[in-house]
Design an enzyme around this catalytic site. Structure first.
Site, short mmCIF file in Angstrom:
data_model
loop_
_atom_site.label_atom_id
_atom_site.label_comp_id
_atom_site.label_asym_id
_atom_site.label_seq_id
_atom_site.Cartn_x
_atom_site.Cartn_y
_atom_site.Cartn_z
N TYR A 72 37.98 48.51 41.53
CA TYR A 72 39.14 49.40 41.40
C TYR A 72 38.89 50.28 40.19
CZ TYR A 72 41.61 46.28 44.66
OH TYR A 72 41.99 45.53 45.75
N LEU A 225 53.38 47.98 51.13
CA LEU A 225 54.28 49.13 51.29
C LEU A 225 53.68 50.15 52.25
CD1 LEU A 225 55.45 49.50 47.58
CD2 LEU A 225 56.79 48.69 49.53
N1 LIG Z 1 41.80 42.94 49.80
C1 LIG Z 1 41.77 44.20 50.12
O1 LIG Z 1 40.96 44.66 50.93
C2 LIG Z 1 42.77 45.15 49.52
C3 LIG Z 1 42.91 46.44 50.03
C4 LIG Z 1 43.87 47.27 49.47
C5 LIG Z 1 44.66 46.81 48.43
N2 LIG Z 1 44.49 45.55 47.94
C6 LIG Z 1 45.35 45.02 46.86
O2 LIG Z 1 46.67 45.07 47.35
C7 LIG Z 1 47.51 45.75 46.41
C8 LIG Z 1 48.65 46.41 47.15
O3 LIG Z 1 48.16 47.45 47.97
P1 LIG Z 1 48.36 48.99 47.60
O4 LIG Z 1 48.66 49.09 46.16
O5 LIG Z 1 47.25 49.77 48.10
O6 LIG Z 1 49.45 49.47 48.59
P2 LIG Z 1 50.98 49.42 48.75
O7 LIG Z 1 51.55 48.46 47.77
O8 LIG Z 1 51.24 49.26 50.19
O9 LIG Z 1 51.39 50.90 48.38
C9 LIG Z 1 51.03 51.56 47.23
C10 LIG Z 1 51.43 53.02 47.43
O10 LIG Z 1 52.85 53.10 47.51
C11 LIG Z 1 53.35 53.86 46.41
N3 LIG Z 1 54.50 53.12 45.87
C12 LIG Z 1 54.50 51.93 45.23
N4 LIG Z 1 55.75 51.56 44.92
C13 LIG Z 1 56.56 52.54 45.39
C14 LIG Z 1 57.96 52.74 45.38
N5 LIG Z 1 58.78 51.82 44.84
N6 LIG Z 1 58.46 53.86 45.94
C15 LIG Z 1 57.64 54.78 46.50
N7 LIG Z 1 56.30 54.65 46.55
C16 LIG Z 1 55.76 53.53 45.99
C17 LIG Z 1 52.23 53.97 45.42
O11 LIG Z 1 52.28 55.21 44.77
P3 LIG Z 1 52.52 55.28 43.17
O12 LIG Z 1 51.32 54.67 42.55
O13 LIG Z 1 52.63 56.74 42.91
O14 LIG Z 1 53.78 54.51 42.92
C18 LIG Z 1 50.99 53.90 46.32
O15 LIG Z 1 50.72 55.17 46.85
C19 LIG Z 1 46.55 46.71 45.72
O16 LIG Z 1 47.06 47.21 44.51
C20 LIG Z 1 45.35 45.82 45.56
O17 LIG Z 1 45.50 44.96 44.45
C21 LIG Z 1 43.56 44.72 48.48
#
Ligand SMILES: NC(=O)c1ccc[n+]([C@@H]2O[C@H](COP(=O)([O-])OP(=O)(O)OC[C@H]3O[C@@H](n4cnc5c(N)ncnc54)[C@H](OP(=O)(O)O)[C@@H]3O)[C@@H](O)[C@H]2O)c1
Length: 296
Positions: A72, A225
């Protein structure tokens, strides 16, 4: 929106706690660090000072399960460095989970998978960047961007199991796996956590979640999300959100927390305001009527 001004120091635990591997208790609402270096997979680099502020605020609100990875990173901003800069010396009870497997291409996007022989070096990268002597939870992340399945995991998982028996890792997990791959890993060493794509409208892994619940294995949904390839239709969440004075994002997270006691969402954000909103979801208690509406 559910008020985030009065969030307490144990706000993240409002939906309870879960002991990863039976001995690492965490608030069920955690944090994912992937969005700290960049907001989108190909987007511009984010301000590291904001990332540090997000991490410190998360811990202030009782988040003690932080999901990260050495891959990351964007430009000079590396999630593991931010975690160390923000939080070391680490508070007691903080569980930092990381993952190994993907190797970055020259453009900084995961391009290929590490071999079993490369995993020790990748784990050591995480130890160095995070400034720790051992890691609480390390996932073997397999496959590309598509749905899991179709590749063997034994050789690589055995390599991680060796690092665990050497004392570098407390618990092992697997990520982006199907039931056969989980069984393959379990035949080698205990699997404390499964991390797969899952959200309120992306429930293809419901059977895998049930298997995790049956065996006391944490199920950590990534893209909770809908931040990946499969966005959430938020219009379908609005009625429930209005009923609770919550946001649709809070409802999306509350639905995950309601789905299973082993579910540990790790919503990612680079914004303190979004972080507070997401942690506030832990106290949104959905009713059976809400859950029926969301499923409909
Ligand atoms: N194992 C794997 O293959 C894998 C793959 C992907 C992710 N991950 C892990 O899973 C975690 C979660 O996934 P993710 O962070 O990609 O996706 P997510 O939690 O589904 O969504 C994050 C997105 O939503 C926005 N967001 C977050 N909170 C919000 C809110 N309250 N209101 C409006 N928009 C919001 C963020 O933008 P802003 O930053 O602008 O708030 C970002 O664009 C990652 O951080 C990572 O640690 C693992």
């Amino acid at each position: 929106m559910t008020d985030t001004r009065n969030l307490s120091q144990d706000a993240a635990a409002a939906a309870g706690t879960f002991a990863i591997g039976g001995d690492l208790p965490v608030a069920r609402l955690g944090f994912g660090a992937m969005r700290l270096p960049t907001g989108t997979f190909t987007g511009p680099v984010r301000n590291p000072e904001t990332g540090i502020a997000v991490l410190r605020r998360a811990v202030e609100l009782g988040v003690n399960h932080i999901d990260t990875a050495s891959f990351y990173r964007r430009g000079d901003v590396i999630a593991n460095d931010l975690v160390r800069q923000a939080l070391a010396p680490y508070p007691d009870g903080l569980v930092i989970a990381t993952k190994v497997g993907p190797l970055l291409g020259p453009d900084g996007i995961p391009a290929q998978q590490a071999t079993a022989g490369q995993l020790r070096g990748l784990v050591e990268d995480n130890l160095r960047e995070l400034g720790v002597e051992h890691l609480g939870l390390v996932y073997l992340r397999v496959g590309g961007r598509n749905a899991p399945g179709g590749e063997p995991v034994s050789e690589r998982f055995a390599a991680l199991a060796k690092l665990r028996s050497d004392g570098l890792i407390r618990h092992l997990g697997v990520s982006n796996v199907d039931a056969a791959q989980l069984a393959e890993a379990r035949a080698i060493a205990p699997v404390a956590a499964v991390q797969n794509a899952f959200h309120v409208q992306a429930t293809a892994d419901a059977a895998l979640l049930a298997e995790c619940a049956r065996t006391g294995t944490a199920f950590v949904p990534f893209f909770p999300l809908g931040g990946g390839l499969d966005p959430i239709d938020t219009t379908r969440l609005e009625k429930t959100a209005a009923r609770h004075g919550a946001t649709v994002q809070q409802v999306a997270l509350a639905a995950l927390l309601a789905a299973s006691p082993v579910m540990l969402p790790i919503p990612g954000t680079g914004s303190v305001a979004h972080l507070e909103e997401n942690v506030g979801a832990a106290r949104v208690q959905l009713t059976q009527e809400d859950l029926a509406d969301l499923a409909g």
